[in-house]
Scaffold this motif. Structure first.
Motif, short mmCIF file in Angstrom:
data_model
loop_
_atom_site.label_atom_id
_atom_site.label_comp_id
_atom_site.label_asym_id
_atom_site.label_seq_id
_atom_site.Cartn_x
_atom_site.Cartn_y
_atom_site.Cartn_z
N ARG A 77 66.82 111.03 59.54
CA ARG A 77 67.49 109.91 60.20
C ARG A 77 67.32 110.01 61.71
NH1 ARG A 77 72.76 107.12 59.02
NH2 ARG A 77 73.30 106.24 61.05
N GLU A 84 65.71 107.31 64.32
CA GLU A 84 66.44 106.79 65.48
C GLU A 84 65.63 106.96 66.76
OE1 GLU A 84 70.94 107.46 63.69
OE2 GLU A 84 70.20 108.76 65.31
N ARG A 111 64.28 103.91 69.16
CA ARG A 111 64.56 103.87 70.61
C ARG A 111 63.26 103.84 71.42
NH1 ARG A 111 68.77 107.43 69.63
NH2 ARG A 111 67.56 109.23 70.31
#
Ligand SMILES: Nc1ncnc2c1ncn2[C@@H]1O[C@H](COP(=O)(O)OP(=O)(O)O)[C@@H](O)[C@H]1O
Ligand SMILES: [Mg+2]
Length: 257
Positions: free
Chosen positions: A120, A124, A128
Motif C-alpha cells: 500500500r 501511495e 503522489r
C-alpha cells in the motif's frame, strides 16, 4: 552532497573519455552539464550512478564512495538514484501507474517484486509521484498512448518514486520539441528543488540550462573547462566549451591527427 574527485575514464578501446574531472553538487543544487557530442557527459553521469567504473579517482555520495561498491551494496545505492533517460525507458505495454511502480521495485523484497506485487505504501508513493508531475489522471492508460512530453513526465515520476537521494538526467528533453522541452525542464527542476537532492542534468540546449539550473559545468574532450553560474557563462566561456578542435581527442584515441 555529491563529490566527483579527479575522475578519469579510459575505455577498453583506449578512448580517454574523462580526464581528472572534479566537481561538487550540494543538496538541492541543480547542475547542468554541457558540451559537444562526445565530450564525455554521458560517461560522467554513468560514473555517478555506478554503471561505469572510473579508471581513476573517486565519487562519493553523502560520504559513501560509490566507485568502490559492488554487487548488492551497489544495487542498494542505485535503487535510490533516480535516473531520467532521453528515450524515457518506459515499459510501453504497461500502464502509467505500473511504470511508476517500477521505481519501487528495488525497495520491495524479492518474491513480491518478482510478481509485481506492491505494498500500500508503494502505491501511495507512486500516486503522489504522478500527482507531482500532473499525470495522475493518466494513471491507468498504457504508456504507449502518451505523447513524448507525457512519457518524460512519467519518467520523472518513476525517478521520484525511488525516493531518490540524487537525481541524474541524460539529455532528458533531447527528443522533445522546444515548447515541450521548456515544460518538462520546468517540471523536472521543480521536483528536484522540492526533493532537495543533488541533481545533474546533461543537456544540449544552453538556453534551458541557463533558465533552469543553478550552475553550469562545461566539458570539452573529457576536461571541465567551465564551472560557474549561468550569468558567468560568457561568450568566451562558450567558445572554450564548444571550440572545434578534434586533435586532442584524436591523440587520446591514439589516432594521428
Ligand atoms: N562504451 C564505450 N566504449 C568506448 N568508447 C566510448 C564508449 N562510450 C563512449 N565512448 C567514447 O567516449 C567519449 C565520450 O562519450 P560520451 O560520454 O558518450 O559523450 P557525450 O555524452 O558528451 O556525447 C566519446 O569519444 C565516445 O565515442
Ligand atoms: Mg551523451
Amino acid at each position: 552532497m555529491l563529490e566527483v574527485d579527479h575522475v578519469g575514464v579510459i575505455y577498453p578501446n583506449g578512448v580517454e573519455a574523462l580526464k581528472s574531472v572534479s566537481l561538487t553538487v550540494r543538496p538541492g543544487e541543480i547542475v547542468a552539464v554541457v558540451g559537444r557530442s562526445g565530450a564525455g557527459k554521458s560517461t560522467l553521469l554513468r560514473c555517478m550512478n555506478g554503471i561505469q567504473r572510473p579508471t581513476s579517482g573517486a565519487i562519493r555520495l553523502n560520504g559513501m564512495e560509490i566507485t568502490s561498491l559492488r554487487g548488492e551494496a551497489l544495487r542498494r545505492v542505485q535503487q535510490r538514484i533516480g535516473f531520467i533517460w532521453q528515450e524515457y525507458n518506459l515499459v510501453l505495454r504497461l500502464s502509467v501507474m505500473k511504470n511508476v511502480l517500477c521505481g519501487r521495485l528495488g525497495s520491495a523484497s524479492l518474491i513480491p517484486s518478482l510478481f509485481h506485487i506492491y505494498s500500500r505504501q508503494d502505491r501511495e508513493i507512486a500516486v503522489r509521484s504522478l500527482e507531482r508531475v500532473n499525470m495522475l489522471h493518466r494513471a491507468t492508460q498504457r504508456a504507449d498512448m502518451l505523447s513524448g512530453g507525457e512519457k518524460q513526465r512519467v519518467g520523472i515520476a518513476r525517478a521520484l518514486a525511488q525516493s531518490p537521494v540524487m537525481l541524474l538526467a541524460d539529455e532528458p528533453v533531447a527528443s522533445l520539441d522546444p515548447e515541450l522541452s521548456w515544460q518538462v525542464m520546468s517540471d523536472l527542476t521543480h521536483v528536484a528543488r522540492d526533493e532537495g537532492v543533488p541533481t545533474v542534468i546533461n543537456i544540449h540546449q544552453i538556453d534551458l540550462a541557463k533558465a533552469f539550473c543553478d550552475r553550469i559545468v562545461g566539458i570539452a574532450r573529457g576536461v571541465v573547462v567551465f564551472d560557474g553560474t549561468p550569468a558567468a557563462l560568457t561568450q568566451s566561456a562558450m567558445d572554450t566549451i564548444y571550440r572545434h578542435d578534434p586533435r586532442p581527442a584524436l591523440e587520446a584515441a591514439g589516432v594521428a591527427a
